[in-house]
Write an enzyme that holds these catalytic residues in place. Structure first.
Site, PDB file in Angstrom:
ATOM      1  N   ARG A 159      -0.812  13.995 -38.369  1.00 39.08           N
ATOM      2  CA  ARG A 159       0.991  14.250 -38.874  1.00 39.08           C
ATOM      3  C   ARG A 159       1.625  16.107 -39.361  1.00 39.08           C
ATOM      4  O   ARG A 159       3.052  15.798 -38.614  1.00 39.08           O
ATOM      5  CB  ARG A 159       1.224  13.699 -40.493  1.00 39.08           C
ATOM      6  CG  ARG A 159       1.032  12.090 -40.541  1.00 39.08           C
ATOM      7  CD  ARG A 159       1.583  12.310 -42.114  1.00 39.08           C
ATOM      8  NE  ARG A 159       1.480  10.723 -42.625  1.00 39.08           N
ATOM      9  CZ  ARG A 159       1.091   9.992 -43.581  1.00 39.08           C
ATOM     10  NH1 ARG A 159       0.513  10.197 -44.234  1.00 39.08           N
ATOM     11  NH2 ARG A 159       1.515   8.982 -43.438  1.00 39.08           N
ATOM     12  N   LYS A 216      -2.555 -12.383 -46.625  1.00 41.17           N
ATOM     13  CA  LYS A 216      -1.152 -13.135 -47.671  1.00 41.17           C
ATOM     14  C   LYS A 216       0.583 -13.124 -47.274  1.00 41.17           C
ATOM     15  O   LYS A 216       1.593 -12.604 -46.325  1.00 41.17           O
ATOM     16  CB  LYS A 216      -1.392 -12.294 -48.632  1.00 41.17           C
ATOM     17  CG  LYS A 216      -2.023 -12.173 -50.027  1.00 41.17           C
ATOM     18  CD  LYS A 216      -2.373 -12.033 -50.933  1.00 41.17           C
ATOM     19  CE  LYS A 216      -3.748 -11.551 -52.138  1.00 41.17           C
ATOM     20  NZ  LYS A 216      -3.395 -10.828 -53.340  1.00 41.17           N
ATOM     21  N   GLY A 246       0.778  -1.323 -42.849  1.00 38.76           N
ATOM     22  CA  GLY A 246      -0.731  -1.496 -42.576  1.00 38.76           C
ATOM     23  C   GLY A 246      -1.941  -1.246 -42.656  1.00 38.76           C
ATOM     24  O   GLY A 246      -2.474  -0.366 -41.514  1.00 38.76           O
ATOM     25  N   GLY A 274       4.960   1.651 -45.362  1.00 42.07           N
ATOM     26  CA  GLY A 274       5.540   1.378 -45.948  1.00 42.07           C
ATOM     27  C   GLY A 274       7.336   1.182 -45.911  1.00 42.07           C
ATOM     28  O   GLY A 274       8.176   0.333 -45.476  1.00 42.07           O
TER      29      GLY A 274
END
Ligand code: AMP
Length: 396
Positions: free
Chosen positions: A36, A197, A354, A377
């Protein structure tokens, strides 16, 4: 696009408040992965080269409004100095007299790092007073933290409205990649969505069927879609309560002209573990006591044909239980195919969110994608078609 880049700003002699994401992992005081920090270096270097004085603003972890020494940004100074090859000063607060003095006395060629913005509870409340305190430290605002842009916080949103604002190099690359995938993409566009999901990716699926030509659904969520069509799935991971929603998505896709591609054959096992006994079965033949852990070779061939005919690919989520061999086979095959098409200039491929980065890196295909977002996110919210407050605030 509506937002400015560093090239549009007058930086010479200016103090540039740069919102960065330097949430690097630290074990016993040592930075174990400085990716990062490396990724924000171009922004810092470009500001310095243009005669500007970078003042870095960042959050670190979740101190929830309390000063916590183990979450102080001070510990990152040596790593930042190595990355930027220059002196990095540190101010023990991100607003107030100490920060103001440090900002005023910052020398040309140096960088100032301000203390963790989340030591102030007002940061996550997008508090205008805190933002005004930050604005006093700089002449220009530059946001290079796409990964924090889905949050309306004082340093990502309110502050951007108080100063001339622009995107940093990393934010610029991220926005351009996403724009090329979902904004005005080269068609046909294919989305690959996998993962566990349906419920966590409902908004994502709803947005994608409006925007893409083909939607490949894989992973655990494909089981819910199969169950919705009364295909037996044994004891597979699935959300039985979501089958109605899955049917609605399939119906809606017909009206938006989006083709949904579900597995055509499946790899089943009786245990969720590496190298469990497994077999490849046509759809409809999953035994009652078995679970679907991956898409089969026929499905992989169908995905390959779709990718070959596509000009743009956007990917989130694995096609199977990629952490355990051999149930990573479909994910790896599709990823390698996308990488090869990208290498030969036939496909623009953007992936993120993710587990996707881990899955693509494990396949060895990651480096050949046009762009892999590590934003998590924020990337998913963009894919869901949401306006990101930190990006919207840059449009002045
Ligand atoms: P997500 O975080 O929603 O992208 O989901 C990723 C997780 O889904 C990974 O841990 C995968 O192992 C898991 N997964 C994908 N396909 C399956 C499957 N068929 N059965 C069980 N888990 C799966």
């Amino acid at each position: 696009m509506g937002w400015k880049t560093l090239d549009d700003m007058e930086l010479n002699g200016k103090r540039v408040l740069v919102r960065v994401d330097i949430n690097v992992p630290i074990v016993e005081g040592v930075v174990t992965d400085s990716t990062r920090i490396r990724r924000i270096s171009p922004t810092v270097r470009d500001i310095l080269a243009a005669g500007g004085r970078p003042i870095l603003l960042a959050h670190f972890g979740r101190p929830k409004g309390e000063r916590r020494e183990n979450l102080s940004l001070r510990q990152l100074v040596p790593t930042l100095e190595r990355a930027f090859e220059t002196r990095v000063q540190f101010a023990a607060d991100c607003v107030g007299p100490a920060a103001e003095l440090a900002a005023e006395t910052l020398q040309d060629g140096q960088v100032l790092l301000l203390e963790n913005t989340r030591f102030h509870a007002a940061e996550t409340k997008n508090d205008p007073e805190l933002a005004a305190g930050m604005a006093r430290l700089g002449d220009v605002y530059c946001n290079d933290a796409f990964s924090a842009a889905h949050r309306a916080h004082a340093s990502t949103e309110a502050l951007a409205r108080l100063l001339p604002a622009c995107a940093g190099r990393l934010m610029q690359a991220e926005l351009q990649a996403l724009e090329s995938a979902l904004g005005k993409p080269r068609r046909p566009v294919t989305a690959v969505v996998g993962g566990a999901k349906v419920s966590t990716k409902l908004e994502l699926l709803s947005n994608l069927i409006e925007k893409v030509d083909t939607l490949v659904i894989g992973g655990g969520m494909a089981n819910t879609f199969l169950a919705a069509q009364d295909v037996p799935i044994g004891i597979s991971l699935a959300e039985r309560l979501m089958t109605g929603t899955a049917r609605e998505i399939m119906e809606k896709a017909k009206t938006t002209g989006c083709t949904i591609l579900l597995p055509r054959d499946v790899v089943v096992a009786r245990k969720f573990e590496a190298n469990a006994d497994h077999e490849i079965l046509p759809l409809g033949q999953c035994p009652e006591d078995a679970m679907i852990l991956d898409a089969g070779p026929e499905s992989v061939a169908a995905i390959a044909a779709v990718l070959k005919a596509s000009q743009t690919l956007i990917w989130n989520g694995p096609l199977g239980a990629f952490e355990i061999e051999p149930f990573d086979t479909a994910t790896n095959a599709a990823a390698l195919q996308a990488a090869a098409l990208t290498r030969s200039g036939k496909l623009i491929s953007v992936a993120g969110g993710g587990d996707t980065v881990a899955a693509l890196n494990a396949s060895g295909a990651g480096t050949d994608f046009s762009y892999i977002s590590t934003a998590g996110g924020a990337f998913l919210e963009w894919m869901e078609g949401k306006t990101l407050p930190g990006v919207a605030a840059l449009i002045q």
